[in-house]
Design a protein around this motif. Structure first.
Motif, short mmCIF file in Angstrom:
data_model
loop_
_atom_site.label_atom_id
_atom_site.label_comp_id
_atom_site.label_asym_id
_atom_site.label_seq_id
_atom_site.Cartn_x
_atom_site.Cartn_y
_atom_site.Cartn_z
N LYS A 198 0.84 -1.18 0.00
CA LYS A 198 0.00 0.00 0.00
C LYS A 198 0.89 1.24 0.00
O LYS A 198 1.90 1.29 0.70
N CYS A 199 0.51 2.22 -0.79
CA CYS A 199 1.32 3.43 -0.90
C CYS A 199 0.43 4.65 -1.12
O CYS A 199 -0.73 4.52 -1.53
N ARG A 200 0.99 5.80 -0.88
CA ARG A 200 0.25 7.05 -1.07
C ARG A 200 0.33 7.53 -2.51
O ARG A 200 -0.56 8.23 -2.98
N ALA A 201 1.39 7.15 -3.21
CA ALA A 201 1.55 7.51 -4.63
C ALA A 201 2.40 6.44 -5.31
O ALA A 201 3.15 5.71 -4.63
N ALA A 202 2.27 6.33 -6.61
CA ALA A 202 3.04 5.34 -7.36
C ALA A 202 3.66 5.99 -8.60
O ALA A 202 3.05 6.87 -9.22
N ILE A 203 4.87 5.54 -8.91
CA ILE A 203 5.53 5.94 -10.16
C ILE A 203 5.72 4.68 -10.99
O ILE A 203 6.40 3.75 -10.55
N LEU A 204 5.13 4.65 -12.16
CA LEU A 204 5.30 3.51 -13.07
C LEU A 204 6.41 3.85 -14.04
O LEU A 204 6.25 4.71 -14.92
N ALA A 205 7.55 3.19 -13.87
CA ALA A 205 8.76 3.54 -14.62
C ALA A 205 9.23 2.41 -15.51
O ALA A 205 10.42 2.21 -15.72
N ALA A 206 8.29 1.65 -16.04
CA ALA A 206 8.58 0.58 -17.00
C ALA A 206 8.01 1.01 -18.36
O ALA A 206 7.26 2.00 -18.44
N PRO A 207 8.35 0.31 -19.45
CA PRO A 207 7.82 0.69 -20.76
C PRO A 207 6.29 0.79 -20.75
O PRO A 207 5.61 -0.13 -20.29
N PRO A 208 5.73 1.90 -21.21
CA PRO A 208 4.26 2.10 -21.16
C PRO A 208 3.47 0.97 -21.80
O PRO A 208 2.44 0.55 -21.26
N LYS A 209 3.94 0.47 -22.93
CA LYS A 209 3.22 -0.60 -23.62
C LYS A 209 3.18 -1.87 -22.77
O LYS A 209 2.17 -2.57 -22.70
N THR A 390 -2.50 10.08 -13.49
CA THR A 390 -3.89 9.69 -13.24
C THR A 390 -4.07 9.63 -11.73
O THR A 390 -3.72 8.65 -11.08
N GLY A 391 -4.56 10.74 -11.19
CA GLY A 391 -4.69 10.82 -9.74
C GLY A 391 -3.33 10.71 -9.07
O GLY A 391 -2.43 11.51 -9.30
N SER A 392 -3.15 9.66 -8.25
CA SER A 392 -1.91 9.47 -7.51
C SER A 392 -0.93 8.54 -8.24
O SER A 392 0.07 8.12 -7.66
N ILE A 393 -1.22 8.23 -9.52
CA ILE A 393 -0.32 7.41 -10.32
C ILE A 393 0.43 8.30 -11.30
O ILE A 393 -0.19 9.04 -12.07
N PHE A 394 1.76 8.22 -11.25
CA PHE A 394 2.61 9.05 -12.09
C PHE A 394 3.47 8.13 -12.98
O PHE A 394 3.63 6.94 -12.69
N PHE A 395 4.03 8.71 -14.03
CA PHE A 395 4.73 7.90 -15.02
C PHE A 395 6.14 8.44 -15.27
O PHE A 395 6.36 9.65 -15.33
N ALA A 396 7.09 7.50 -15.40
CA ALA A 396 8.46 7.85 -15.73
C ALA A 396 8.96 6.85 -16.77
O ALA A 396 8.19 6.08 -17.33
N GLY A 397 10.27 6.87 -17.04
CA GLY A 397 10.82 6.04 -18.11
C GLY A 397 11.12 6.89 -19.32
O GLY A 397 10.49 7.93 -19.55
#
Length: 426
Positions: A198-209, A390-397
């Motif tokens: 469980k987390c307050r925010a997430a960073i998705l840092a893998a290839p988007p596809k 998207t809300g508390s989900i952020f994107f990197a990579g």
């Protein structure tokens, strides 16, 4: 597929369970992907006192940065940096005190044209024909060492957990807390046992596809976001790399730059990946690109020894140097193999020369067509829908940053994500 044994951990990191258990029930940020972008984001968040969990489906950190350390030190993934045009990357290198080595371009350049003819181009032409062009540098000790340095520096932090060999299967978001469910990477896609962070925010840092094709989001991500993720090409998804490590740098002895282009072979271009001197790898090593068509040719090889023989034969035709001069002490020597092409790379050693082949086309965490079909035109890196949280989900990579998908893109995307997440949490 060509292969010998199962994958091994390249970096001996803790599995994070001890730190995870000692944390609060809810961590500040969960980062999916332990490549350069994810590692830098974790490093920066820890520096401002945030608790961080990093998950990666691979059994190693580094993502698409992979250095063949035991095979000499050549990079099998991202390798080049252009200091004069990549300001953010140059600042990053200075910040974490990473040394670079200019690409070796001194001497003659070799070419084999479609008619089978071999051509020797004079000194001074290498930059014109090199895949990296002029002005490029590479990391002393290999590009993957940057990720190791970022996470190793934080390895004793009580606010960091690193879970390797764990694939994220579901992300529940929309409230004040994100629930991320994950399972062992080798487990079945259906009915597998899962754990939860469980987390307050997430960073998705893998290839988007790959993220769009492998993770169930609840509620679903906006349609515009998913379409952008699916239509964005993954950096390195259509390539492979071959490295060849030798007892000595014979190309330098013959006044060759090691730069070559090949219109016939499965490896389209070669260069010096490391010298083996002064901390620049442990053995003189050449490396080259394998395109999709080249990969088809290599996959037809009868076995690992056939791959080794093919590469040596190709180099012989390109550079005009026989196997003995390259450093092979026995052409009929015993062969040792390990690894898989789609994992950490297939390693084949024979007669004192080691060949490593890493196919990113066969890597499920890089090349993943999955459940979605692309109906839209390909998107440019840094597409505005891709960058939006998207809300508390952020994107990197690297795909999230505008540019060409270089390592600098990974750094810029991480910086953006950390800034946005920090503002969100505060």
């Amino acid at each position: 597929r060509l292969g010998a044994v199962s994958v091994r951990d390249v970096v001996k990191m803790h599995d994070g369970k001890e730190n995870l258990d000692s944390m609060k029930d809810i961590v500040d940020v969960c980062i999916v992907g332990a490549g350069l972008s994810g590692a830098y984001a974790a490093h920066e968040l820890l520096a401002i006192g945030k608790s961080v969990s990093v998950l990666d489906a691979r059994n190693r950190i580094g993502g698409r940065l992979l250095t063949a350390e035991e095979q000499g030190g050549g990079d099998l993934g991202g390798a080049w940096i252009w200091p004069k045009s990549e300001y953010a990357m140059q600042q990053f290198l200075e910040k974490i005190n990473v040394k670079t080595v200019p690409m070796y371009l001194d001497g003659e350049t070799m070419a084999r044209t479609a008619d089978g003819q071999r051509h020797v181009l004079p000194s001074g032409e290498a930059a014109r024909y090199a895949a990296c062009g002029g002005g490029a540098v590479r990391v002393r000790g290999g590009a993957a060492s940057m990720v190791q340095k970022l996470l190793r520096d934080d390895d004793d932090s009580k606010k960091l957990s690193i879970l390797l060999g764990m694939r994220v299967v579901r992300v529940e978001h929309g409230g004040g807390v994100i629930k991320i469910s994950f399972a062992k990477s080798e487990s079945s896609a259906y009915g597998c046992e899962t754990s939860e962070i469980k987390c307050r925010a997430a960073i998705l840092a893998a290839p988007p596809k790959v993220l769009a094709n492998t993770i169930e989001f609840h509620p679903p991500l906006p349609r515009s976001k998913v379409e952008s993720m699916i239509a964005t090409p993954t950096w390195m998804e259509d390539y492979g790399k071959v490295s060849a490590s030798f007892p000595r740098s014979w190309w330098r002895e013959f006044n060759m730059s090691a730069i070559s282009i090949d219109q016939i072979g499965a490896v389209s271009t070669w260069w010096e990946a490391c010298s083996g001197d002064d901390g620049d790898g442990t053995s003189p090593t050449l490396a080259g690109f394998v395109t999709a068509n080249g990969a088809k040719a290599l996959n037809k090889m009868e076995n690992a020894e056939a791959l080794h023989d093919y590469v040596i034969g190709t180099l012989n035709n390109l550079y005009g140097v026989d196997a003995f001069t390259m450093g092979m002490h026995k052409v009929k020597a015993d062969v040792t193999t390990k690894g898989f092409t789609g994992e950490e790379g297939l390693v084949v050693s024979k007669g004192g020369v080691t060949i490593t082949y890493k196919s990113w086309l066969e890597d499920p965490y890089t090349k993943n067509s999955g459940k979605h079909i692309i109906k839209d035109y390909p998107r440019e890196y840094g597409d505005r829908y891709l960058q939006q949280n998207t809300g508390s989900i952020f994107f990197a990579g690297t795909e999230v940053a505008k540019g060409s998908g270089h390592m600098e893109g990974a750094i810029i995307a991480a910086q953006r994500a950390v800034s946005d997440v920090t503002q969100y949490l505060n």
